[in-house]
Design an enzyme around this catalytic site. Structure first.
Site, short mmCIF file in Angstrom:
data_model
loop_
_atom_site.label_atom_id
_atom_site.label_comp_id
_atom_site.label_asym_id
_atom_site.label_seq_id
_atom_site.Cartn_x
_atom_site.Cartn_y
_atom_site.Cartn_z
N HIS A 162 -18.99 -0.88 35.25
CA HIS A 162 -20.43 -1.03 35.48
C HIS A 162 -20.78 -2.44 35.94
O HIS A 162 -20.01 -3.39 35.72
CB HIS A 162 -21.21 -0.72 34.20
CG HIS A 162 -20.93 -1.70 33.10
ND1 HIS A 162 -19.84 -1.60 32.28
CD2 HIS A 162 -21.60 -2.82 32.69
CE1 HIS A 162 -19.84 -2.61 31.42
NE2 HIS A 162 -20.89 -3.37 31.65
N ASP B 31 -23.58 -5.30 35.18
CA ASP B 31 -24.68 -5.71 34.31
C ASP B 31 -25.85 -6.13 35.20
O ASP B 31 -25.65 -6.74 36.25
CB ASP B 31 -24.29 -6.92 33.46
CG ASP B 31 -23.40 -6.55 32.29
OD1 ASP B 31 -23.31 -5.36 31.94
OD2 ASP B 31 -22.79 -7.48 31.72
N HIS C 2 -29.91 -7.37 31.09
CA HIS C 2 -28.99 -7.22 29.95
C HIS C 2 -29.05 -8.44 29.02
O HIS C 2 -28.93 -8.31 27.81
CB HIS C 2 -27.57 -7.03 30.49
CG HIS C 2 -26.51 -6.85 29.47
ND1 HIS C 2 -26.63 -6.01 28.38
CD2 HIS C 2 -25.27 -7.42 29.35
CE1 HIS C 2 -25.51 -6.06 27.66
NE2 HIS C 2 -24.70 -6.91 28.22
ZN LIG Z 1 -21.81 -4.89 30.35
#
Ligand SMILES: [Zn+2]
Length: 212
Positions: A50, A52, A56
């Site tokens: 993934h 970020d 986040h």
């Molecule tokens: Zn992460």
């Protein structure tokens, strides 16, 4: 040559301890007489490979749907840092020595050798120092990818590497599967899924060999 360097969103991938594991249930199930199968997935967005989003680690930071596409596609370098990690951190000096031929690339994928691809969530993994992350970004890095679960340490509270990168306009991919990819230059395609308003977005990361 093409390498799929993604880790699955699947029950086989261990979540960060305390975070949400993957499960897929049927909202409609043909075995129960429905005319179609329709899945319903529950998962942490940080489970598999993934990006970020700044959100986040930064309250009111940019969300997943604002991740810039051009950063996630283009020339990228794979670099093994296992020989630089006798300690738990990789300093500017260690990194600049490893990057001595070719300088700092726009996209750098680091193999620490520690990954959830083993099926077990690791206790610790090597990370860049905050200074090394800031140095990379100042030299033009726009994307840092790692095979480990985070660019920061497992028990980091201030997430200094995330902040150093986001603060300089660079981005992060975590949980790459770099096990069998030789060091070198590739073309990376890793567009984040268009998820609205979230702190991270799953992506399919693929490397293709480029002519020398
Ligand atoms: Zn992460």
């Amino acid at each position: 040559m093409r390498y799929d360097i993604s880790i699955a969103y699947g029950a086989e991938t261990p979540p960060w301890p305390g975070d949400t594991p993957y499960s897929c249930r049927w909202a409609w199930d043909m075995a129960q007489g429905a005319s179609v199968n329709v899945g319903h997935v529950t998962t942490s967005l940080h489970l598999g490979t993934h990006a970020d989003a700044p959100l986040h680690v930064i309250p009111n930071g940019a969300p997943s749907d604002s991740l810039p596409l051009h950063v996630f596609s283009g020339r990228a370098r794979v670099l093994d840092v296992q020989r630089a990690t006798e300690g738990s951190h990789i300093s500017v000096d260690q990194l600049s020595a490893l990057l001595s031929d070719g300088g700092v690339p726009a996209r750098l994928l680091l193999r620490t050798g520690v990954s959830v691809a083993t099926g077990v969530f690791p206790d610790r993994w090597p990370t860049l120092t905050e200074g090394a992350a800031a140095w990379l970004a100042a030299q033009g890095l726009r994307l840092l990818g790692v095979d480990a679960p985070s660019v920061d340490e497992r028990d980091a509270r201030e997430l200094l590497v995330h902040h150093a990168l986001f603060g300089a306009g660079a981005y992060v991919i975590e949980n790459l599967r770099l096990g069998d990819v030789p060091d070198g230059e590739y073309h990376l395609s890793a567009y984040p899924l268009l998820v609205t308003g979230a702190d991270a977005a799953p992506l399919r990361a693929v490397l293709e060999s480029v002519p020398e």
